[in-house]
Every structure is written in C-alpha cells, then in structure tokens.
Design a protein around this motif. Structure first.
Motif, short mmCIF file in Angstrom:
data_model
loop_
_atom_site.label_atom_id
_atom_site.label_comp_id
_atom_site.label_asym_id
_atom_site.label_seq_id
_atom_site.Cartn_x
_atom_site.Cartn_y
_atom_site.Cartn_z
N UNK A 181 40.56 31.67 41.80
CA UNK A 181 39.92 31.58 40.51
C UNK A 181 40.59 32.50 39.23
N UNK A 182 41.19 33.61 39.82
CA UNK A 182 41.81 34.52 38.72
C UNK A 182 43.13 35.08 39.23
N UNK A 183 44.23 35.24 38.57
CA UNK A 183 45.59 35.47 39.19
C UNK A 183 46.09 36.46 38.32
N UNK A 184 47.05 37.41 38.97
CA UNK A 184 47.76 38.26 38.48
C UNK A 184 49.29 37.55 38.70
N UNK B 87 43.87 33.99 33.88
CA UNK B 87 45.06 34.76 34.18
C UNK B 87 44.91 36.10 33.69
N UNK B 88 44.74 37.07 34.67
CA UNK B 88 44.47 38.49 34.15
C UNK B 88 45.59 39.12 33.53
N UNK C 299 48.39 47.77 38.90
CA UNK C 299 49.63 47.80 38.10
C UNK C 299 49.93 48.89 37.49
N UNK C 300 51.28 49.12 37.15
CA UNK C 300 51.52 50.34 36.54
C UNK C 300 52.81 50.45 35.87
N UNK D 49 43.07 45.63 38.30
CA UNK D 49 42.74 44.08 37.82
C UNK D 49 41.88 43.59 38.89
N UNK D 50 40.91 43.01 38.58
CA UNK D 50 39.93 42.09 39.42
C UNK D 50 40.62 40.60 39.50
N UNK D 51 41.32 40.45 40.46
CA UNK D 51 41.89 39.07 40.90
C UNK D 51 41.87 38.65 42.24
N UNK D 52 41.76 37.47 42.40
CA UNK D 52 41.72 37.02 43.95
C UNK D 52 43.18 36.18 44.30
#
Length: 363
Positions: A155-158, A180-181, A227-228, A244-247
């Motif tokens: 549902x939500x991607x990095x 897309x985060x 991430x940094x 980040x909240x991603x699945x």
C-alpha cells in the motif's frame, strides 16, 4: 555420452530487445537463426515497460515498451528464417562451441556457426539490516507484479534509487494506486531524466538526495524504514534519521550484466563500473575475444532499451555478414545502425557510457 548435436547458422541467446532485433536483422539478411529464451514469453524487459519512450522516431519515440515487444515478437514468430524457442535455458557454452539447452525437461545440444549473447542484466541489491524481510523487492520484480500481472506489492512504498528505472517505477506505482513515501538517492543528484523526475515531483513525492536506507523495520514483514543523510564518504550524518511508515521497500540500485555464458565460452572479461560490472571485450563489430561469439544489449553494458535494440541489430548484421550474407547492402545498413546508436550515446547523458565503452573495446 553426449546426445546428437544439431547444427545451426546463428544462435541468439536471449529474447529481450537486443536478442529480438539481432534475430530479425540476421534473418532479414538471409541467415537461419535459432532464438533461445528461458522465459515463456519473448520481450524481456520490454513487456514490463508501460511508459512511452522518447527521442527520435528511429528510436521508437512515443511508443510503449509493451507495444514494441508485441510488434517485434510478432515479426520474429512469423519470420521463415527464425526458429524461436521459449522456455529454453542455455545452461552451458562448451569449449568446442556447443550450447547445452534445457527445454520442457529435456536436454539437447546445438552447434552454431555464430552465437550472439544477449542475456541482459540482473538487478543489484543493497546490504542493510533486515533486508531479507518480506516486502522488499527489486524494481524489476515490482514492474513484473504491477505491469504484467496487475498485482500491487503493498500500500505504501519507499523507493531506493533515483535513476531512470527507480523514478519510472515510482510513477507507475502512483498510477496503480500505491502511496509513495519518498525516493532516496545516495548520489548528490538524481540520475533520472528530468522528464521522468518532473512527473513524480508534481505528484508530491519527496526525493532525498545524498540519502540512503539505514534499515528496514518489522518482525515478520516490512512495517517501516529508517532513512538518513550520508556524507561524501557514504557515512551516515548523525541526527538526520527519518522514520517512514511503509509496507514495501523497492530497490532500484542498478543492474549487473549477465556474462556467465560468455565466461564459459572463454571470452575475456573486464570490470567497467560505467557499464554495470564485468563485461566482455569486443571489437567494432561486437565480436568478443572468441571468434564467432558476439555480444549485444545489457550483457555488453547496461544502457536503455532503445540502445539495446540498435546494438542487437548491429550484432545480427555483423554475424550474418561474416557468414557471407548481405554482402552488397551491408555497409550502408551498418552505417545507418551505427549512426542511430551513436546518437543515443551522444551529449552529456551518454558521457558515462562512452567512457565505459572506451575501456571495453579491443585494440
């Protein structure tokens, strides 16, 4: 004891953009071609590419990869001089020039007079904590899920990597309904063409340059990512972490040429970072250090699909000519194809490729 060997004029290994064009060019010159691809469907990466190409008309501008694949596949399958074998894995390239092939559970051997290796490239990966959690994919796998099978990976991607593939896949995921985060890119500047990156930015997706993924979060599957920012030495900058909240985490960190068969054949390989890794030395006709063995497409060095098609056509033309075909029209056709390929590699965008090719040429 080895089974009976079948003799063919030209074997093309790989049915992607380079292999399809190599087979067609050689067959149009009059040669008999056997095209081998381990997938059940011809087209390679083209069958995943729903975006429009850009450039000139000769480079298939405004056409979608999926449509180009269908067109080239149709031409190959209907050509009287081409035998196309899908689901056929070439597992061996022996010192006597014989190819070992597995298809439908059966093993057979062929001995081509000429071989064109167009095996493409494989995705690179990235090392970080928890990089084996379910929900972490390569960009090619995500393209296959979404564009070939119509399945969303989450549902939500990095997205990790802001080259052309990373940015294009990001936009395709947005079109398919995923959130897309962010996109992170370790380099100080994105590598994608601006025409692709602008679409993503207009959609509100943040692109963090000089950033990378620190770790994936979750126990049984991806539930988030850290991430940094990184400095010029690639080290994390303290205090720059973002949660980040991603699945889903999609890795688009480059491709490596698939050169195993070329190595088996005895072709001399060199390491050229600009071309993606180890590639075979080749001359102006794309013939490697083993006489009669040619290379084209991403196996020769990672480029765009349009360049792979031009290079494949050149390899097919040269291989057919070396067998005595198209002796009168060869030079004009060679010059035409070479000019088109050179134009794709021109300007600042092609500087990296030109630099790499200079290190991979014989002589």
């Amino acid at each position: 004891m080895r089974q009976e060997i079948s003799f063919v004029e030209i074997a093309v290994i790989g049915g992607g953009p380079a292999g399809l064009c190599a087979a067609l060019e050689a067959a149009n010159a009059g040669a008999r071609v056997t095209l081998l691809d381990r997938q059940d469907r011809l087209g390679g990466q083209l069958i995943k590419q729903t975006h429009r190409f850009f450039g000139s008309q000769s480079h298939r501008a405004s056409e979608r990869g999926i449509n180009i694949a269908a067109e080239l596949t149709g031409q190959v399958m209907s050509h009287p001089h081409i035998e196309a074998l899908t689901g056929a894995t070439v597992f061996g390239f022996y010192e006597d020039g014989v190819l070992g092939v597995e298809r439908e559970g059966k093993i057979f051997f062929i001995k081509p007079a000429r071989v064109i290796v167009a095996t493409g490239a494989a995705e690179k990966t990235l090392a970080f904590p928890n990089n084996d959690l379910p929900g972490i994919y390569g960009a090619g796998a995500v393209q296959t899920l979404v564009n070939v099978y119509g399945v969303l990976p989450g549902k939500r991607v990095l997205m990790v990597g802001a080259g052309n593939i990373g940015v294009i896949v990001t936009y395709q995921l947005l079109q398919a309904g995923m959130e897309v985060a962010a996109i992170v890119e370790a380099a100080p500047k994105i590598g994608a063409y601006w025409v692709h990156a602008a679409k993503v930015r207009r959609a509100g997706v943040p692109i963090y340059t000089s950033h990378t993924i620190g770790r994936a979060c979750g126990t049984r599957q991806v539930e988030g990512a850290v991430i940094w920012q990184i400095d010029e030495q690639g080290q994390p900058v303290p205090g720059t972490e973002k949660d980040l909240v991603v699945d889903t985490i999609c890795l688009s960190v480059g491709l490596s040429p698939l050169v195993e068969l070329l190595a088996q054949a005895g072709c001399r390989l060199v390491y050229v970072p600009q071309l993606g890794g180890h590639v075979p030395l080749r001359d102006a006709s794309l013939q490697t250090t083993v006489p009669g063995v040619y290379v084209a497409g991403d196996a020769a060095g990672v480029e765009e699909a349009s360049a792979a098609m031009m290079e494949g056509a050149l390899a097919g033309l040269h291989a057919a000519y070396s067998l005595g075909y198209n002796q009168t029209g060869y030079e004009a056709r060679r010059a035409e194809l070479q000019q088109q390929l050179d134009s794709l590699r021109s300007g600042p965008v092609g500087e990296k490729i030109r630099s790499g090719l200079s290190r991979a040429m014989i002589g």
